[in-house]
Design a protein around this motif. Structure first.
Motif, short mmCIF file in Angstrom:
data_model
loop_
_atom_site.label_atom_id
_atom_site.label_comp_id
_atom_site.label_asym_id
_atom_site.label_seq_id
_atom_site.Cartn_x
_atom_site.Cartn_y
_atom_site.Cartn_z
N ASP A 181 0.86 -1.19 0.00
CA ASP A 181 0.00 0.00 0.00
C ASP A 181 0.90 1.24 0.00
O ASP A 181 1.57 1.52 0.99
CB ASP A 181 -0.92 -0.01 1.22
CG ASP A 181 -1.93 1.12 1.20
OD1 ASP A 181 -1.53 2.27 1.45
OD2 ASP A 181 -3.12 0.85 0.92
N ALA A 182 0.90 1.97 -1.10
CA ALA A 182 1.83 3.09 -1.28
C ALA A 182 1.69 4.14 -0.19
O ALA A 182 2.69 4.63 0.35
CB ALA A 182 1.63 3.72 -2.65
N GLU A 183 0.45 4.47 0.15
CA GLU A 183 0.25 5.52 1.15
C GLU A 183 0.73 5.08 2.52
O GLU A 183 1.44 5.81 3.21
CB GLU A 183 -1.24 5.89 1.21
CG GLU A 183 -1.55 6.96 2.25
CD GLU A 183 -3.00 7.40 2.23
OE1 GLU A 183 -3.51 7.80 3.30
OE2 GLU A 183 -3.62 7.34 1.15
N TYR A 184 0.36 3.87 2.92
CA TYR A 184 0.76 3.38 4.24
C TYR A 184 2.28 3.17 4.29
O TYR A 184 2.93 3.52 5.28
CB TYR A 184 0.02 2.09 4.55
CG TYR A 184 0.30 1.54 5.93
CD1 TYR A 184 0.08 2.31 7.06
CD2 TYR A 184 0.77 0.24 6.10
CE1 TYR A 184 0.32 1.81 8.33
CE2 TYR A 184 1.01 -0.27 7.36
CZ TYR A 184 0.79 0.52 8.49
OH TYR A 184 1.04 0.02 9.74
N ALA A 185 2.85 2.61 3.23
CA ALA A 185 4.29 2.38 3.18
C ALA A 185 5.06 3.69 3.24
O ALA A 185 6.11 3.79 3.89
CB ALA A 185 4.66 1.62 1.91
N SER A 186 4.52 4.74 2.60
CA SER A 186 5.17 6.04 2.62
C SER A 186 5.16 6.63 4.02
O SER A 186 6.14 7.24 4.46
CB SER A 186 4.45 6.98 1.65
OG SER A 186 5.01 8.28 1.71
N GLU A 187 4.07 6.43 4.72
CA GLU A 187 3.98 6.94 6.08
C GLU A 187 5.03 6.29 6.98
O GLU A 187 5.64 6.94 7.83
CB GLU A 187 2.58 6.68 6.64
CG GLU A 187 1.49 7.50 5.97
CD GLU A 187 0.11 7.09 6.41
OE1 GLU A 187 0.01 6.08 7.14
OE2 GLU A 187 -0.86 7.75 6.04
N ILE A 188 5.24 5.01 6.78
CA ILE A 188 6.20 4.28 7.60
C ILE A 188 7.62 4.71 7.28
O ILE A 188 8.43 5.01 8.17
CB ILE A 188 6.05 2.76 7.39
CG1 ILE A 188 4.69 2.30 7.89
CG2 ILE A 188 7.16 2.01 8.13
CD1 ILE A 188 4.43 0.83 7.63
N SER A 189 7.97 4.74 5.98
CA SER A 189 9.33 5.05 5.57
C SER A 189 9.73 6.49 5.89
O SER A 189 10.88 6.77 6.22
CB SER A 189 9.49 4.82 4.06
OG SER A 189 8.62 5.66 3.33
N SER A 190 8.79 7.41 5.83
CA SER A 190 9.10 8.81 6.11
C SER A 190 9.20 9.09 7.59
O SER A 190 9.84 10.06 8.01
CB SER A 190 8.04 9.71 5.48
OG SER A 190 6.79 9.51 6.13
N GLY A 191 8.55 8.25 8.38
CA GLY A 191 8.56 8.46 9.83
C GLY A 191 7.68 9.62 10.24
O GLY A 191 7.75 10.10 11.37
N ASN A 192 6.85 10.09 9.30
CA ASN A 192 5.96 11.22 9.58
C ASN A 192 4.52 10.81 9.42
O ASN A 192 3.77 11.39 8.64
CB ASN A 192 6.28 12.39 8.63
CG ASN A 192 7.64 12.96 8.86
OD1 ASN A 192 8.05 13.12 10.00
ND2 ASN A 192 8.35 13.28 7.79
N LYS A 193 4.12 9.79 10.12
CA LYS A 193 2.74 9.34 10.04
C LYS A 193 1.78 10.44 10.44
O LYS A 193 2.07 11.25 11.31
CB LYS A 193 2.52 8.13 10.96
CG LYS A 193 2.96 6.82 10.34
CD LYS A 193 2.40 5.67 11.15
CE LYS A 193 2.62 4.35 10.44
NZ LYS A 193 1.97 3.25 11.16
N ARG A 194 0.69 10.45 9.79
CA ARG A 194 -0.33 11.43 10.11
C ARG A 194 -0.79 11.29 11.56
O ARG A 194 -0.88 10.20 12.08
CB ARG A 194 -1.56 11.27 9.20
CG ARG A 194 -1.26 11.53 7.74
CD ARG A 194 -2.47 11.19 6.91
NE ARG A 194 -2.85 9.78 7.08
CZ ARG A 194 -3.95 9.26 6.58
NH1 ARG A 194 -4.80 10.01 5.93
NH2 ARG A 194 -4.21 7.97 6.75
#
Length: 234
Positions: A181-194
């Motif tokens: 899941d691109a959105e969820y994976a991006s949140e994890i990798s960036s460390g900036n979860k909403r």
């Protein structure tokens, strides 16, 4: 997790004179009786509290003699799930008609068959029951899986029992979502979860004045009490 939030309240706790030698402990003991139970005045389940006791301002009030009221500044950690929030939980039991999970290791959540996306097919073999995606066999939900789901309904009379849904996007097995899941994976990798997903929402209540009696129950509130349905639905 979105359902976790902090709140600040100004309370008045009534303490018996026999506990005057350790007022802070007496106050903490009374507040602790409310842990893990839903309180309308807090609009959530109390998980933890940290108090600042103003014992020098304590006073005996008419009708409560010999108890004295102690002003308390309390920082509260609350669990307040609402419809449409995204929560995370561990699957404890599943069958063809439902999935049952535990949130924060304490609170129960049930996802019924009507709320499980049609892309999931239930299978029961020698290795146990599980839901497997029709489009990707690696996307599966079984006992012990960590899942993300949407809140559909909250039953506060049952200490925040949740009815959830796996139909909205970005829900399902957290392991699979973290990769595909691109959105969820991006949140994890960036460390900036909403903040709506993992952050603790800090809420500054408007000077909520709540009083407790010696029997550890709420007896009055200076804040106008607004009605609240016991079942929160979409």
């Amino acid at each position: 997790m979105e359902a976790l939030r902090e709140a600040v309240s100004e309370l008045t706790v009534y303490v018996h004179p026999s506990n005057a030698a350790d007022v802070r402990r007496a106050v903490a003991r009374q507040l602790s009786t409310l842990l893990f139970s839903y309180e309308d005045r807090f609009e959530g389940v109390l998980l933890a509290h940290e108090v600042t006791v103003e014992s020098n301002q304590a006073k005996i009030l008419n009708g409560l003699v010999p108890y004295f009221g102690v002003p308390v500044h309390a920082n509260l950690l609350l669990y307040s799930p609402q419809p449409d929030m995204i929560l995370e939980g561990k699957v404890e039991l599943l069958g063809k008609e439902s999935i049952h999970a535990v949130v924060l290791g304490v609170f129960s959540a049930a996802i019924m068959s009507d709320d499980i996306h049609k892309k999931f097919k239930f299978k029961r073999k020698g290795y146990g029951a599980r839901f497997i995606s029709r489009s990707d066999k690696h996307h599966m939900i079984k006992k012990g899986s960590m899942i993300r789901f949407s809140v559909k309904r909250v039953e506060t009379e049952m200490s925040c029992h949740i009815t959830g849904s796996l139909i909205p996007p970005h829900t399902g097995s957290m392991l699979w979502l973290s990769i595909h899941d691109a959105e969820y994976a991006s949140e994890i990798s960036s460390g900036n979860k909403r903040a709506s997903n993992i952050g603790i929402k800090i809420e500054q209540n408007e000077q909520d004045h709540i009083t407790f009696d010696n029997e550890d129950r709420v007896i009055n509130s200076e804040r106008p009490h607004k009605s609240r349905k016991r079942s929160l639905e979409e």
